[in-house]
Structure formats: structure tokens, C-alpha cells
Design a protein around this motif. Structure first.
Motif, PDB file in Angstrom:
ATOM      1  N   ASN A 128      82.598   7.061  52.791  1.00 49.14           N
ATOM      2  CA  ASN A 128      81.597   6.070  53.181  1.00 49.14           C
ATOM      3  C   ASN A 128      80.207   6.574  52.801  1.00 49.14           C
ATOM      4  OD1 ASN A 128      83.498   4.300  54.853  1.00 49.14           O
ATOM      5  ND2 ASN A 128      83.734   6.283  55.857  1.00 49.14           N
ATOM      6  N   PRO A 129      79.765   6.304  51.582  1.00 54.22           N
ATOM      7  CA  PRO A 129      78.460   6.808  51.132  1.00 54.22           C
ATOM      8  C   PRO A 129      77.311   6.462  52.071  1.00 54.22           C
ATOM      9  CG  PRO A 129      79.675   5.918  49.275  1.00 54.22           C
ATOM     10  CD  PRO A 129      80.480   5.585  50.506  1.00 54.22           C
ATOM     11  N   ASP A 130      77.360   5.277  52.669  1.00 58.80           N
ATOM     12  CA  ASP A 130      76.258   4.871  53.537  1.00 58.80           C
ATOM     13  C   ASP A 130      76.245   5.611  54.873  1.00 58.80           C
ATOM     14  OD1 ASP A 130      75.199   3.125  51.694  1.00 58.80           O
ATOM     15  OD2 ASP A 130      76.368   1.416  52.397  1.00 58.80           O
ATOM     16  N   ASN A 131      77.275   6.413  55.120  1.00 56.18           N
ATOM     17  CA  ASN A 131      77.317   7.239  56.326  1.00 56.18           C
ATOM     18  C   ASN A 131      76.704   8.614  56.054  1.00 56.18           C
ATOM     19  OD1 ASN A 131      77.931   7.741  59.040  1.00 56.18           O
ATOM     20  ND2 ASN A 131      79.930   8.621  58.547  1.00 56.18           N
ATOM     21  N   ASN A 132      75.810   8.655  55.080  1.00 53.37           N
ATOM     22  CA  ASN A 132      75.095   9.871  54.711  1.00 53.37           C
ATOM     23  C   ASN A 132      73.620   9.530  54.577  1.00 53.37           C
ATOM     24  OD1 ASN A 132      77.509  11.793  53.921  1.00 53.37           O
ATOM     25  ND2 ASN A 132      77.932   9.849  52.900  1.00 53.37           N
ATOM     26  N   GLN A 133      72.786  10.553  54.494  1.00 57.69           N
ATOM     27  CA  GLN A 133      71.358  10.320  54.318  1.00 57.69           C
ATOM     28  C   GLN A 133      70.933  10.722  52.903  1.00 57.69           C
ATOM     29  OE1 GLN A 133      68.635  11.485  57.428  1.00 57.69           O
ATOM     30  NE2 GLN A 133      70.230  11.426  59.004  1.00 57.69           N
ATOM     31  N   PHE A 134      70.300   9.807  52.213  1.00 54.66           N
ATOM     32  CA  PHE A 134      69.875  10.005  50.823  1.00 54.66           C
ATOM     33  C   PHE A 134      68.352  10.002  50.761  1.00 54.66           C
ATOM     34  CE2 PHE A 134      74.096   8.284  50.638  1.00 54.66           C
ATOM     35  CZ  PHE A 134      74.698   8.837  49.520  1.00 54.66           C
ATOM     36  N   HIS A 135      67.778  11.114  50.347  1.00 58.50           N
ATOM     37  CA  HIS A 135      66.329  11.216  50.215  1.00 58.50           C
ATOM     38  C   HIS A 135      65.969  11.716  48.820  1.00 58.50           C
ATOM     39  CE1 HIS A 135      66.841  11.620  54.655  1.00 58.50           C
ATOM     40  NE2 HIS A 135      65.735  10.896  54.682  1.00 58.50           N
ATOM     41  N   PHE A 136      64.742  11.430  48.401  1.00 54.35           N
ATOM     42  CA  PHE A 136      64.219  12.033  47.181  1.00 54.35           C
ATOM     43  C   PHE A 136      62.735  12.283  47.363  1.00 54.35           C
ATOM     44  CE2 PHE A 136      63.355   7.587  46.621  1.00 54.35           C
ATOM     45  CZ  PHE A 136      62.289   7.460  45.743  1.00 54.35           C
ATOM     46  N   THR A 137      62.244  13.246  46.611  1.00 50.09           N
ATOM     47  CA  THR A 137      60.832  13.587  46.679  1.00 50.09           C
ATOM     48  C   THR A 137      60.353  14.005  45.298  1.00 50.09           C
ATOM     49  OG1 THR A 137      59.167  14.830  47.943  1.00 50.09           O
ATOM     50  CG2 THR A 137      61.120  16.046  47.219  1.00 50.09           C
ATOM     51  N   GLU A 138      59.053  14.193  45.176  1.00 52.07           N
ATOM     52  CA  GLU A 138      58.484  14.657  43.911  1.00 52.07           C
ATOM     53  C   GLU A 138      57.660  15.920  44.150  1.00 52.07           C
ATOM     54  OE1 GLU A 138      55.414  12.341  42.085  1.00 52.07           O
ATOM     55  OE2 GLU A 138      54.897  11.325  43.958  1.00 52.07           O
ATOM     56  N   GLU A 139      57.410  16.643  43.058  1.00 53.03           N
ATOM     57  CA  GLU A 139      56.601  17.862  43.125  1.00 53.03           C
ATOM     58  C   GLU A 139      57.077  18.770  44.254  1.00 53.03           C
ATOM     59  OE1 GLU A 139      54.406  18.462  40.699  1.00 53.03           O
ATOM     60  OE2 GLU A 139      54.998  16.532  39.869  1.00 53.03           O
ATOM     61  N   TYR A 140      58.367  19.131  44.184  1.00 51.06           N
ATOM     62  CA  TYR A 140      59.002  19.913  45.246  1.00 51.06           C
ATOM     63  C   TYR A 140      58.731  21.403  45.022  1.00 51.06           C
ATOM     64  CZ  TYR A 140      62.525  20.876  48.837  1.00 51.06           C
ATOM     65  OH  TYR A 140      63.185  21.274  49.988  1.00 51.06           O
ATOM     66  N   THR A 141      57.708  21.906  45.670  1.00 49.31           N
ATOM     67  CA  THR A 141      57.268  23.283  45.455  1.00 49.31           C
ATOM     68  C   THR A 141      58.227  24.264  46.124  1.00 49.31           C
ATOM     69  OG1 THR A 141      54.972  22.539  45.401  1.00 49.31           O
ATOM     70  CG2 THR A 141      55.369  24.900  45.716  1.00 49.31           C
ATOM     71  N   VAL A 142      58.717  25.222  45.325  1.00 43.03           N
ATOM     72  CA  VAL A 142      59.666  26.227  45.824  1.00 43.03           C
ATOM     73  C   VAL A 142      59.163  27.613  45.436  1.00 43.03           C
ATOM     74  CG1 VAL A 142      62.040  27.083  45.742  1.00 43.03           C
ATOM     75  CG2 VAL A 142      61.597  24.615  45.591  1.00 43.03           C
ATOM     76  N   THR A 143      59.077  28.501  46.407  1.00 42.37           N
ATOM     77  CA  THR A 143      58.630  29.871  46.147  1.00 42.37           C
ATOM     78  C   THR A 143      59.661  30.613  45.305  1.00 42.37           C
ATOM     79  OG1 THR A 143      57.511  29.888  48.289  1.00 42.37           O
ATOM     80  CG2 THR A 143      57.854  32.011  47.209  1.00 42.37           C
ATOM     81  N   ARG A 144      59.193  31.349  44.325  1.00 42.79           N
ATOM     82  CA  ARG A 144      60.094  32.115  43.459  1.00 42.79           C
ATOM     83  C   ARG A 144      60.783  33.230  44.240  1.00 42.79           C
ATOM     84  NH1 ARG A 144      56.995  33.936  38.172  1.00 42.79           N
ATOM     85  NH2 ARG A 144      59.056  34.866  37.806  1.00 42.79           N
ATOM     86  N   ALA A 145      61.877  33.729  43.678  1.00 41.21           N
ATOM     87  CA  ALA A 145      62.721  34.702  44.359  1.00 41.21           C
ATOM     88  C   ALA A 145      61.957  35.947  44.806  1.00 41.21           C
ATOM     89  CB  ALA A 145      63.902  35.090  43.471  1.00 41.21           C
ATOM     90  N   GLY A 146      60.969  36.371  44.037  1.00 44.79           N
ATOM     91  CA  GLY A 146      60.223  37.570  44.393  1.00 44.79           C
ATOM     92  C   GLY A 146      59.201  37.358  45.492  1.00 44.79           C
ATOM     93  N   GLY A 147      59.023  36.107  45.902  1.00 46.78           N
ATOM     94  CA  GLY A 147      58.063  35.809  46.959  1.00 46.78           C
ATOM     95  C   GLY A 147      56.664  35.537  46.451  1.00 46.78           C
ATOM     96  N   PHE A 148      56.468  35.638  45.133  1.00 47.13           N
ATOM     97  CA  PHE A 148      55.156  35.391  44.540  1.00 47.13           C
ATOM     98  C   PHE A 148      55.237  34.167  43.631  1.00 47.13           C
ATOM     99  CE2 PHE A 148      55.501  39.975  45.272  1.00 47.13           C
ATOM    100  CZ  PHE A 148      54.396  40.189  46.087  1.00 47.13           C
ATOM    101  N   GLU A 149      54.190  33.395  43.620  1.00 47.78           N
ATOM    102  CA  GLU A 149      54.119  32.186  42.802  1.00 47.78           C
ATOM    103  C   GLU A 149      55.228  31.207  43.195  1.00 47.78           C
ATOM    104  OE1 GLU A 149      54.356  33.740  38.808  1.00 47.78           O
ATOM    105  OE2 GLU A 149      52.187  33.971  38.705  1.00 47.78           O
ATOM    106  N   SER A 150      55.252  30.082  42.519  1.00 48.30           N
ATOM    107  CA  SER A 150      56.242  29.061  42.859  1.00 48.30           C
ATOM    108  C   SER A 150      56.524  28.191  41.645  1.00 48.30           C
ATOM    109  CB  SER A 150      55.745  28.201  44.027  1.00 48.30           C
ATOM    110  OG  SER A 150      54.524  27.561  43.676  1.00 48.30           O
ATOM    111  N   ARG A 151      57.589  27.420  41.734  1.00 50.56           N
ATOM    112  CA  ARG A 151      57.920  26.416  40.724  1.00 50.56           C
ATOM    113  C   ARG A 151      57.915  25.056  41.411  1.00 50.56           C
ATOM    114  NH1 ARG A 151      56.475  28.924  36.288  1.00 50.56           N
ATOM    115  NH2 ARG A 151      57.713  30.788  35.845  1.00 50.56           N
ATOM    116  N   ARG A 152      57.749  24.003  40.622  1.00 53.06           N
ATOM    117  CA  ARG A 152      57.616  22.685  41.210  1.00 53.06           C
ATOM    118  C   ARG A 152      58.370  21.654  40.372  1.00 53.06           C
ATOM    119  NH1 ARG A 152      51.590  21.325  42.443  1.00 53.06           N
ATOM    120  NH2 ARG A 152      51.545  21.034  40.183  1.00 53.06           N
ATOM    121  N   PRO A 153      59.686  21.537  40.582  1.00 54.06           N
ATOM    122  CA  PRO A 153      60.446  20.500  39.876  1.00 54.06           C
ATOM    123  C   PRO A 153      59.855  19.121  40.141  1.00 54.06           C
ATOM    124  CG  PRO A 153      61.927  22.052  40.953  1.00 54.06           C
ATOM    125  CD  PRO A 153      60.549  22.379  41.431  1.00 54.06           C
TER     126      PRO A 153
END
Length: 327
Positions: A128-153
Motif C-alpha cells: 500500500n504505497p499510500d500507507n507511507n510518507q513521501f517527501h522531497f527537498t532541494e539543496e540538501y546540505t550534508v556534512t562530509r565524512a571528515g566533519g569538514f565542509e559539506s555537499r549539497r545534492p
């Protein structure tokens, strides 16, 4: 009138059309600020924990003919488990482990009238797909693995708070020396999967897309650039796609999509749709074919394979990509 002249930057040519189309497909938009709040205000987190907890609070398990809600302890354990992908063994292993949790659920320990039971909890309701929550966003800032700087898909799509789809949106006009802009998006996606980048985001990814307003390609985690494929749709008619492309969004939805943007963006969009029926592009066809709710679920459940023998050459590929690239 100059502000309404055709604009070919990625925002106007690729990203805004993708945002509005995803809304037409039934996905709920979160502004970058809202998405950040739902992950506890921490950019090193990639799961929308608030959404995931809300979904799990509505899950039940059955015992002795009765239905019971999950305990807070079980919810905490599931959230902790899902939010700690085993990247120490590499991205592909972490991705496969998350995939298995999506497919088969996660066992928990519960007590009913003093008796210990170990139900398996589904993370996604596939029937039942509608029994789930579907979201989307833009410019999703994520901190890089080393903890410095970030990427933004550019765009990220979530099912029950888990980032299952990552999209890079580029401008349609390519630099002759760099090649097609779609390839730029693919290259960026591959870079972001490296151990020192944001692999914790891609541990959850089931589909990766690169679009440029005119066309698009798709792959999965660690899919080499040469195997990213175009989609050839056979079941959704051109008329259906045209209707989805031109589906009118209500004022509240449009306001939410554009509230955090420059006011001129919404004016530009209103002028665009006022000009008459919009044509369906290759980007539109890709998004409709792969990111309609039922189609995404079919792709993840029935057409994703982990081929260890061919991994070095092909990565994790949806079966359809594998078929197209080896045919």
C-alpha cells in the motif's frame, strides 16, 4: 518583460520543473529549513528521523490474534539501527544491508503479558504505497565524512524519512570541452559517494538520477558512468505524461514550493504555465517513469540486483539497467 525571458540556468531549466512535477506525482515538499529540522538540525544526519519515528509509531505487530503498537524502546532501536549504516565495510555493503532491511524488515523484541515475542517490523508498506510518507527537498546540505565542509545534492526524495533517491539537476547547455551536462551530474554523484565525501547519504539510495531539463539518465550506487541509462517507457502513454506535466498545482502547494525562494521565481513559473500547455521533455519522462510512487516501489522491489560477481565492472544496478547495458 525581461524577467520572463526563457532562462537556461539549472534552476529554471531543470530544477523547478522537477520540483513541480514531483509535487504533481504526489510527493510532499519540504523546504531546506524544514528538512533540516526533521533531522534534528544536524547536517551530518541524512535520515529524517522525525518522519521515521512518526511512521514507526503507527506500525503494529500481531500476537495471539491481537494487534499491538510498537514500544518506544523498539522504535528507538529501529531508528538507531537504520541511522547507523555499516560503512566500515564499504558503501556497497552498507547499501545492500539497508536494502535488505527495506525488503525484509527489522526484528525487535517486545513483551506481551510478560511473554517475550520477536516480531519483524516492516519499514515500508510495499503493498500500500499510500500507507507511507513521501517527501522531497532541494539543496540538501550534508556534512562530509571528515566533519569538514559539506555537499549539497540538488534534490533528494525520501520514503518514510529515508533518502531513497538523489537527483543532480544541471543546465541544458553544455560546455563543449566538458561534454554533456548530464555527465557532469553523474560525475558529481560518483564523487559524492567516495569514502571522504557523503557516502552516509548514498547508503540508503535506491535510485540516482542526473537531469538537465531536456533529458536524463539513471543508475544506482557505484554504477560507473558508462552504465547510467536512459529509460524507455512502454506502459505510461504520452497522453498520461502530458496530463501529469500540465497538472495544475493548488495555490497552497505552489506557495510552499516557492516560499523560501526569490519572489521572482514564482512569477516566472506563473508566466511559464500561463503561456499554454507545456511539452513533455526527456527529463519529465524519466521522473514520471521512475518516481511515480508505484513505479519506484516496483523498481526497488523487483528490479534491483546485487551482482557480486560483476560488481567491479557494474556496481549495484537495477535489473533494467543491467539488461540495457548488456543487450
Amino acid at each position: 518583460m525581461e524577467q520572463f525571458a526563457p532562462k537556461f540556468q539549472e534552476e529554471y531549466a531543470a530544477k523547478i520543473p522537477a520540483l513541480t512535477l514531483l509535487a504533481s506525482l504526489g510527493w510532499s515538499f519540504l523546504s531546506p529549513q524544514e528538512a533540516l529540522a526533521k533531522r534534528g538540525g544536524k547536517q551530518d544526519r541524512v535520515v529524517l528521523r522525525e518522519v521515521l519515528r512518526d511512521v514507526l509509531s503507527q506500525r503494529t505487530f500481531h500476537y495471539a490474534g491481537k494487534s499491538y503498537p510498537l514500544s518506544e524502546n523498539s522504535i528507538d532501536n529501529i531508528v538507531s539501527h537504520l541511522c547507523s549504516p555499516a560503512l566500515n565495510e564499504g558503501l556497497r555493503h552498507a547499501n545492500e544491508a539497508i536494502y535488505n532491511h527495506l525488503m525484509y524488515g527489522i526484528p525487535v523484541t517486545e513483551f506481551v503479558d510478560g511473554k517475550k515475542v520477536t516480531p519483524t517490523v516492516s519499514i515500508i508498506d510495499w503493498q500500500n504505497p499510500d500507507n507511507n510518507q513521501f517527501h522531497f527537498t532541494e539543496e540538501y546540505t550534508v556534512t562530509r565524512a571528515g566533519g569538514f565542509e559539506s555537499r549539497r545534492p540538488d534534490l533528494v526524495c525520501f520514503v518514510n524519512g529515508l533518502p531513497l533517491v538523489v537527483i543532480e539537476a544541471k543546465r541544458p547547455d553544455g560546455n563543449a570541452q566538458k561534454g554533456p551536462t548530464i555527465n557532469e551530474g553523474i560525475s558529481q554523484s560518483l564523487r559524492n559517494q567516495r569514502p571522504d565525501e557523503v557516502p552516509h547519504l548514498f547508503a540508503y539510495s535506491q535510485l540516482l538520477l542526473s537531469v538537465n531539463g531536456i533529458d536524463g539518465r539513471y543508475g544506482t550506487v557505484e554504477t560507473p558512468e558508462k552504465f547510467w541509462a536512459a529509460w524507455k517507457e512502454e506502459d505510461i502513454s504520452d497522453a498520461e505524461m502530458l496530463a501529469l506535466k500540465n497538472k495544475a498545482l493548488d495555490d497552497a502547494t505552489l506557495q510552499h514550493l516557492f516560499d523560501h525562494r526569490d519572489k521572482r521565481d514564482l512569477s516566472w513559473y506563473h508566466n511559464l504555465i500561463a503561456g499554454g500547455e507545456l511539452m513533455v521533455t526527456g527529463q519529465d519522462k524519466l521522473l514520471i517513469s521512475l518516481l511515480s510512487k508505484e513505479r519506484l516501489f516496483d523498481m526497488v522491489r523487483y528490479f534491483t540486483i546485487f551482482d557480486k560477481k560483476n560488481w567491479q565492472d557494474c556496481g549495484s544496478l537495477p535489473a533494467s539497467v543491467w539488461h540495457q547495458t548488456t543487450a
